[in-house]
Design an enzyme around this catalytic site. Structure first.
Site, PDB file in Angstrom:
ATOM      1  N   ASP A  52       0.859  -1.193   0.000  1.00 54.58           N
ATOM      2  CA  ASP A  52       0.000   0.000   0.000  1.00 54.58           C
ATOM      3  C   ASP A  52       0.894   1.242   0.000  1.00 54.58           C
ATOM      4  O   ASP A  52       2.124   1.134   0.059  1.00 54.58           O
ATOM      5  CB  ASP A  52      -0.924   0.010   1.225  1.00 54.58           C
ATOM      6  CG  ASP A  52      -0.166  -0.243   2.517  1.00 54.58           C
ATOM      7  OD1 ASP A  52       1.020   0.146   2.607  1.00 54.58           O
ATOM      8  OD2 ASP A  52      -0.747  -0.824   3.446  1.00 54.58           O
ATOM      9  N   ASP A  54       1.515   5.017   1.869  1.00 58.30           N
ATOM     10  CA  ASP A  54       1.176   5.898   2.986  1.00 58.30           C
ATOM     11  C   ASP A  54       1.578   7.314   2.611  1.00 58.30           C
ATOM     12  O   ASP A  54       2.623   7.524   1.987  1.00 58.30           O
ATOM     13  CB  ASP A  54       1.938   5.480   4.246  1.00 58.30           C
ATOM     14  CG  ASP A  54       1.653   4.035   4.630  1.00 58.30           C
ATOM     15  OD1 ASP A  54       0.486   3.716   4.900  1.00 58.30           O
ATOM     16  OD2 ASP A  54       2.598   3.223   4.616  1.00 58.30           O
ATOM     17  N   ASP A 128      11.296   4.480  11.790  1.00 57.88           N
ATOM     18  CA  ASP A 128      12.112   3.388  12.333  1.00 57.88           C
ATOM     19  C   ASP A 128      13.411   3.146  11.552  1.00 57.88           C
ATOM     20  O   ASP A 128      14.497   3.431  12.041  1.00 57.88           O
ATOM     21  CB  ASP A 128      11.280   2.102  12.504  1.00 57.88           C
ATOM     22  CG  ASP A 128      10.456   1.719  11.286  1.00 57.88           C
ATOM     23  OD1 ASP A 128      10.590   2.386  10.241  1.00 57.88           O
ATOM     24  OD2 ASP A 128       9.689   0.741  11.371  1.00 57.88           O
TER      25      ASP A 128
HETATM   26  P1  ATP Z   1       4.565  -2.572   4.975  1.00 56.94           P
HETATM   27  O1  ATP Z   1       3.345  -1.698   4.830  1.00 56.94           O
HETATM   28  O2  ATP Z   1       5.126  -3.086   3.709  1.00 56.94           O
HETATM   29  O3  ATP Z   1       4.414  -3.632   6.000  1.00 56.94           O
HETATM   30  P2  ATP Z   1       5.717  -0.145   5.950  1.00 56.94           P
HETATM   31  O4  ATP Z   1       7.162   0.257   6.102  1.00 56.94           O
HETATM   32  O5  ATP Z   1       4.886   0.682   5.017  1.00 56.94           O
HETATM   33  O6  ATP Z   1       5.738  -1.665   5.552  1.00 56.94           O
HETATM   34  P3  ATP Z   1       3.789   0.540   7.927  1.00 56.94           P
HETATM   35  O7  ATP Z   1       3.463  -0.193   9.183  1.00 56.94           O
HETATM   36  O8  ATP Z   1       2.754   0.642   6.863  1.00 56.94           O
HETATM   37  O9  ATP Z   1       5.097  -0.148   7.368  1.00 56.94           O
HETATM   38  O10 ATP Z   1       4.266   1.986   8.359  1.00 56.94           O
HETATM   39  C1  ATP Z   1       4.490   3.034   7.438  1.00 56.94           C
HETATM   40  C2  ATP Z   1       5.711   3.805   7.861  1.00 56.94           C
HETATM   41  O11 ATP Z   1       5.508   4.388   9.143  1.00 56.94           O
HETATM   42  C3  ATP Z   1       6.983   2.981   8.007  1.00 56.94           C
HETATM   43  O12 ATP Z   1       7.635   2.816   6.792  1.00 56.94           O
HETATM   44  C4  ATP Z   1       7.782   3.819   8.975  1.00 56.94           C
HETATM   45  O13 ATP Z   1       8.387   4.899   8.341  1.00 56.94           O
HETATM   46  C5  ATP Z   1       6.715   4.346   9.900  1.00 56.94           C
HETATM   47  N1  ATP Z   1       6.510   3.451  11.052  1.00 56.94           N
HETATM   48  C6  ATP Z   1       5.603   2.468  11.174  1.00 56.94           C
HETATM   49  N2  ATP Z   1       5.685   1.855  12.356  1.00 56.94           N
HETATM   50  C7  ATP Z   1       6.675   2.466  13.021  1.00 56.94           C
HETATM   51  C8  ATP Z   1       7.232   2.319  14.318  1.00 56.94           C
HETATM   52  N3  ATP Z   1       6.786   1.393  15.153  1.00 56.94           N
HETATM   53  N4  ATP Z   1       8.240   3.161  14.671  1.00 56.94           N
HETATM   54  C9  ATP Z   1       8.675   4.115  13.835  1.00 56.94           C
HETATM   55  N5  ATP Z   1       8.196   4.310  12.612  1.00 56.94           N
HETATM   56  C10 ATP Z   1       7.200   3.512  12.191  1.00 56.94           C
HETATM   57 MG    MG Z   2       2.752   0.511   4.663  1.00 52.87          MG
END
Ligand code: ATP
Ligand code: MG
Length: 487
Positions: A52, A54, A128
């Protein structure tokens, strides 16, 4: 900070769905900054299909709501976000965040609220991993890289921003995210993370809510690299925190189920996230059944009670939602049904809503060397591919074999005279009726009870309160909990 040309990073608007572009455009038009950030940018740069996209903006959630009106909902307390519906998709729009104020962290340093708005630089610092912190402005065709994240992409390295010990203390779920991304992207974990990532540190996960841990466990199960992540969960001590009662051992059944899950995902098949919990908890469930059987419980009751116990204990670590709990218990119950089906129920059983999951589970057990399935996995596999005539022949052959086995096993046992010929399949796990719809049992006064016992013994008959009647009533109650043939 370096500003990179998006095209140089392999990014172009042609790869983006119109939903995310619409959101970025609408925010820009209203005078706000807006970027795509996180996994979407990372995955596109790595040539993977993003799950997805963000968005992140300098507009507060209330301002985002003003821009999108009824298409927008503000969600979350700990972490306030705007959900914007664009076409049939949902885009998460976060506001630039500043470091949390001291008052909203726990004694252990865990962030309890994170709604302090800030600048893009501050927002970057609280993300993160470096590879998750690139800001892509598709209309300007630029990527803002504050920490040379492109290098980490190139070298396939997972690097936490800031001091890893502190970042894990702030949010222990980052430990799970480390293993998830390392397994999913096949990246190596930075030495600085490895230095602090000890089994002792995983104790911090005890403070994370079981709801959040369930969500994270689902992400681990469904990311497409479950087989790779399982040994990592054990090595890093995470397994113990997530599944306290499950032996930290990827046995043949768990490994095959993980491989199967990954394969299904790679070909775009759906998976029920609770299925893998049913696999993981299978041995604890059987051990618990044995415990109750040893206490003299009848098998159906032992299974019902063991299922409840095992799920209740797991829920102290990762909450098990009601729908998942029912699914898991039904899959387990199906194992008994499929192992020893009544011949007249076979066809109906193959059309049961839980048949597919129960059968997949049985076959995985069998293929991983569990011979207690007595070859029934293969039998059902073949059965499903047969014509109607072939099915009839297979059933009568099965029936003959079953009768033979039974005679052997219970040579001197008499069959109950009027064994019920049931062809209907009852629910596997009966949900209790809502309290207000449950029928109240008519109350029997102590006096009435005494009278009925006395009357019964006087007439030589057995009254409703005679112990033997109570035993029968217990049996009937059990059949309402778990139906189906007992072993
Ligand atoms: P995916 O959606 O493929 O699992 P993602 O990196 O997009 O991976 P998400 O959980 O959708 O993960 O979070 C979006 C973004 O928000 C992350 O890429 C990161 O930058 C930030 N983020 C999410 N969770 C955390 C956290 N626990 N601590 C710090 N930053 C976070
Ligand atoms: Mg994501």
């Amino acid at each position: 900070m370096q500003t990179l040309r998006a095209s140089k990073c392999g990014l172009s608007t042609a790869q983006l769905p119109s939903s995310i572009l619409d959101v970025i455009d609408a925010l820009n038009k209203a005078g706000y900054e807006a970027y795509i950030v996180g996994g979407g940018v990372r995955d596109l740069m790595l040539g993977h299909a993003p799950k997805d996209f963000d968005a992140v903006t300098n507009a507060t959630p209330a301002q985002v709501k003003e821009v999108f009106g009824r298409r927008c909902r503000i969600i979350g307390r700990r972490f306030e976000l705007a959900h914007v519906y664009s076409g049939r998709e949902l885009i998460e729009v976060a506001t630039f965040r500043a470091p949390p104020k001291k008052a909203v962290t726990s004694a252990a340093g865990m962030i309890l609220r994170d709604n302090n708005w800030g600048t893009i630089e501050q927002d970057f610092a609280r993300r993160d991993f470096s590879i998750n912190a690139m800001y892509y402005q598709p209309r300007k065709g630029i990527v803002l890289d504050f920490c040379n994240a492109v290098d980490d992409i190139k070298h396939k390295t997972l690097r936490l921003l800031g001091d890893p010990q502190l970042r894990f203390e702030e949010d222990p779920v980052r430990m799970l995210r480390t293993l998830r991304f390392a397994a999913k992207l096949n990246f190596s974990i930075d030495e600085k993370i490895l230095d602090v990532f000890t089994p002792e540190l995983t104790q911090l996960l005890r403070d994370v809510s079981p709801h959040r841990l369930y969500d994270e466990s689902q992400k681990l199960f469904t990311m497409g690299h479950l087989k790779r992540v399982l040994p990592m969960l054990i090595d890093f001590g995470i397994w113990h925190q997530l599944f306290a009662d499950i032996k930290p051992d990827v046995n043949a059944f768990i490994e095959l189920a993980a491989k199967n899950t990954d394969q299904r995902i790679s070909i775009g098949k759906t998976i029920n996230p609770a299925f893998f919990y049913a696999v993981l908890l299978w041995i604890p469930f059987q051990e618990r059944c044995q415990f109750y059987l040893n206490k003299g419980m009848v098998p159906a009751e032992a299974r019902a009670q063991a299922g409840l116990d095992v799920l209740k204990r797991q829920a102290t670590r990762t909450i098990i939602p009601r729908f998942a709990e029912t699914f898991i218990r039904e899959v387990w119950e199906m194992q008994t049904r499929l192992l020893n089906p009544k011949p007249q129920q076979i066809e109906a059983l193959s059309g049961h809503a839980r048949f597919r999951a129960g059968f997949d589970f049985l076959l995985l057990r069998e293929k991983s060397g569990d011979d207690s399935t007595q070859g029934m996995g293969l039998w059902w596999d073949e059965y499903q591919q047969m014509s109607t005539d072939e099915k009839e022949r297979a059933i009568s052959q099965y029936n003959r074999q079953r009768a033979k086995n039974r005679r052997k096993a219970t040579q001197d046992e008499v069959e109950p005279k009027n064994a019920q010929q049931q062809t209907e399949i009852e629910p596997l796990v009966n949900e209790p009726e809502p309290r207000n719809r449950r029928q109240r049992k008519p109350k029997v006064s102590a006096h009435e009870r005494t009278v009925s016992v006395v009357a019964a013994s006087a007439s030589g008959e057995i009254g409703a309160d005679h112990p033997i009647m109570k035993r029968r009533r217990v049996k009937r109650d059990l059949s309402q909990v778990i139906f189906g043939p007992t072993q």
